[in-house]
Design a protein around this motif. Sequence first.
Motif, PDB file in Angstrom:
ATOM      1  N   UNK A  99       0.836  -1.211   0.000  1.00 44.82           N
ATOM      2  CA  UNK A  99       0.000   0.000   0.000  1.00 44.82           C
ATOM      3  C   UNK A  99       0.870   1.260   0.000  1.00 44.82           C
ATOM      4  N   UNK A 100       1.887   1.283   0.866  1.00 45.08           N
ATOM      5  CA  UNK A 100       2.725   2.483   0.951  1.00 45.08           C
ATOM      6  C   UNK A 100       3.494   2.712  -0.349  1.00 45.08           C
ATOM      7  N   UNK A 101       3.937   1.622  -0.969  1.00 48.40           N
ATOM      8  CA  UNK A 101       4.632   1.794  -2.249  1.00 48.40           C
ATOM      9  C   UNK A 101       3.659   2.224  -3.353  1.00 48.40           C
ATOM     10  N   UNK A 102       2.424   1.718  -3.293  1.00 48.25           N
ATOM     11  CA  UNK A 102       1.432   2.113  -4.315  1.00 48.25           C
ATOM     12  C   UNK A 102       1.149   3.609  -4.235  1.00 48.25           C
ATOM     13  N   UNK A 103       0.951   4.113  -3.020  1.00 45.80           N
ATOM     14  CA  UNK A 103       0.559   5.529  -2.868  1.00 45.80           C
ATOM     15  C   UNK A 103       1.781   6.452  -2.947  1.00 45.80           C
ATOM     16  N   UNK A 104       2.867   6.082  -2.270  1.00 44.04           N
ATOM     17  CA  UNK A 104       4.011   7.000  -2.122  1.00 44.04           C
ATOM     18  C   UNK A 104       4.982   6.957  -3.301  1.00 44.04           C
ATOM     19  N   UNK A 105       5.012   5.844  -4.027  1.00 35.60           N
ATOM     20  CA  UNK A 105       6.030   5.672  -5.077  1.00 35.60           C
ATOM     21  C   UNK A 105       5.386   5.454  -6.451  1.00 35.60           C
ATOM     22  N   UNK A 106       4.432   4.499  -6.535  1.00 30.38           N
ATOM     23  CA  UNK A 106       3.863   4.181  -7.861  1.00 30.38           C
ATOM     24  C   UNK A 106       2.952   5.294  -8.379  1.00 30.38           C
ATOM     25  N   UNK A 107       2.103   5.856  -7.495  1.00 30.43           N
ATOM     26  CA  UNK A 107       1.172   6.898  -7.952  1.00 30.43           C
ATOM     27  C   UNK A 107       1.920   8.124  -8.510  1.00 30.43           C
ATOM     28  N   UNK A 108       2.977   8.616  -7.824  1.00 32.18           N
ATOM     29  CA  UNK A 108       3.731   9.736  -8.415  1.00 32.18           C
ATOM     30  C   UNK A 108       4.296   9.391  -9.791  1.00 32.18           C
ATOM     31  N   UNK A 109       4.710   8.131  -9.964  1.00 30.84           N
ATOM     32  CA  UNK A 109       5.240   7.704 -11.266  1.00 30.84           C
ATOM     33  C   UNK A 109       4.151   7.786 -12.336  1.00 30.84           C
ATOM     34  N   UNK A 110       2.961   7.267 -12.011  1.00 33.89           N
ATOM     35  CA  UNK A 110       1.881   7.239 -13.010  1.00 33.89           C
ATOM     36  C   UNK A 110       1.432   8.666 -13.359  1.00 33.89           C
ATOM     37  N   UNK A 111       1.224   9.480 -12.336  1.00 32.81           N
ATOM     38  CA  UNK A 111       0.736  10.847 -12.592  1.00 32.81           C
ATOM     39  C   UNK A 111       1.784  11.635 -13.390  1.00 32.81           C
ATOM     40  N   UNK A 112       3.057  11.472 -13.007  1.00 33.16           N
ATOM     41  CA  UNK A 112       4.125  12.197 -13.722  1.00 33.16           C
ATOM     42  C   UNK A 112       4.274  11.691 -15.153  1.00 33.16           C
ATOM     43  N   UNK A 113       4.058  10.413 -15.371  1.00 34.12           N
ATOM     44  CA  UNK A 113       4.132   9.869 -16.743  1.00 34.12           C
ATOM     45  C   UNK A 113       3.113  10.570 -17.642  1.00 34.12           C
ATOM     46  N   UNK A 114       1.859  10.602 -17.203  1.00 33.92           N
ATOM     47  CA  UNK A 114       0.808  11.193 -18.052  1.00 33.92           C
ATOM     48  C   UNK A 114       1.026  12.691 -18.212  1.00 33.92           C
ATOM     49  N   UNK A 115       1.404  13.364 -17.107  1.00 32.77           N
ATOM     50  CA  UNK A 115       1.689  14.802 -17.149  1.00 32.77           C
ATOM     51  C   UNK A 115       2.794  15.081 -18.172  1.00 32.77           C
ATOM     52  N   UNK A 116       3.866  14.296 -18.111  1.00 29.00           N
ATOM     53  CA  UNK A 116       5.034  14.537 -18.971  1.00 29.00           C
ATOM     54  C   UNK A 116       4.740  14.169 -20.424  1.00 29.00           C
ATOM     55  N   UNK A 117       4.005  13.088 -20.628  1.00 31.42           N
ATOM     56  CA  UNK A 117       3.682  12.696 -22.012  1.00 31.42           C
ATOM     57  C   UNK A 117       2.925  13.819 -22.717  1.00 31.42           C
ATOM     58  N   UNK A 118       1.964  14.413 -22.006  1.00 31.23           N
ATOM     59  CA  UNK A 118       1.157  15.480 -22.620  1.00 31.23           C
ATOM     60  C   UNK A 118       2.027  16.701 -22.902  1.00 31.23           C
ATOM     61  N   UNK A 119       2.906  17.056 -21.950  1.00 36.02           N
ATOM     62  CA  UNK A 119       3.795  18.220 -22.165  1.00 36.02           C
ATOM     63  C   UNK A 119       4.694  17.995 -23.367  1.00 36.02           C
ATOM     64  N   UNK A 120       5.308  16.817 -23.421  1.00 33.82           N
ATOM     65  CA  UNK A 120       6.248  16.517 -24.509  1.00 33.82           C
ATOM     66  C   UNK A 120       5.510  16.523 -25.853  1.00 33.82           C
ATOM     67  N   UNK A 121       4.326  15.909 -25.882  1.00 36.35           N
ATOM     68  CA  UNK A 121       3.564  15.833 -27.139  1.00 36.35           C
ATOM     69  C   UNK A 121       3.186  17.217 -27.638  1.00 36.35           C
ATOM     70  N   UNK A 122       2.962  18.151 -26.708  1.00 41.65           N
ATOM     71  CA  UNK A 122       2.533  19.489 -27.139  1.00 41.65           C
ATOM     72  C   UNK A 122       3.703  20.466 -27.234  1.00 41.65           C
ATOM     73  N   UNK A 123       4.912  19.997 -26.893  1.00 34.76           N
ATOM     74  CA  UNK A 123       6.111  20.833 -27.045  1.00 34.76           C
ATOM     75  C   UNK A 123       6.238  21.937 -26.015  1.00 34.76           C
TER      76      UNK A 123
END
Length: 241
Positions: A99-123
């Motif tokens: 649970x702690x790894x899901x919330x503290x480590x995995x969730x930041x990875x997932x949110x940052x992935x989608x955030x970064x993909x959109x930024x990169x795609x739009x330049x």
Amino acid sequence: MDFQGQRVVVTGAGKGIGRATAIMLARRGASVVALTRSASDLATLEAETGCRGIAVDLADAEATRAAALEALPADLLVNCAGTTELESFLDVTVENFDLLHAVNTRAPMIVAQEFSRELVASGRKGAIVNVSSCAAFVGIPDHAAYCASKAGLDGLTRVMAKELGPKGIRVNGVHPTVTLTPMALKAWSDPAKAAGMMARIPLGRFAEPDDIAEVILFLLSDAARMVHGLSMPVDGGYMIA
Ligand code: NDP
């Protein structure tokens, strides 16, 4: 620091450091999207700041990705949501470790992935702050899963900084000491334990949520445009050897 026209996603914005960060950002002109679990916290935050709220359990990977996508597009991201369970190392359960790894480590990875993909795609360029902890640097009794999850987050921050920097996204970590929030009540309400921790802080007090939020805003802002890949203690000197 003026965040007029900036769209900022803040996870864990319902309480504590995340809430203080969302409020400070909104007061300085940002348009905030708050991701957190309790709908009641979102309702009061929306009323106070005019932010947009998305209720999500960040322990659920699929729901986290859907919420991240719903929050976009954004220019800045604060991964602040976190959780803890106090267990001695010999008693740590697999359920709480996961649970702690899901919330503290995995969730930041997932949110940052989608955030970064959109930024990169739009330049566009952007910045991310991952809220870690001094617990990533030191071993704190009864915090085995928490320390491991935050050290894991730091590893993620460093790789993100290497890979995303060339794409125009700055990534930094913030490492608070004990900060007076609902989480601190859970972890540090034993006066003897709290006194031992306080004795190691040369500035002689625990942090307030705004002490951490100010540093998060600095790292997000253009004033920190050459600061990248940093693990920044906000600890009143706790980390001095
Ligand atoms: P709080 O417990 O006060 O607030 C945490 C926020 O994160 C709450 O809004 C909570 O929502 C949300 N959250 C927790 N779990 C989930 C989940 N599964 N899904 C969605 N949202 C969730 O914590 P702090 O403000 O103290 O902590 C913020 C960050 O700072 C954390 O990453 C923490 O590890 C870190 N930190 C805190 C320190 C401290 O002493 N307070 C010291 C060092 C680091 P809800 O209440 O609805 O579950």
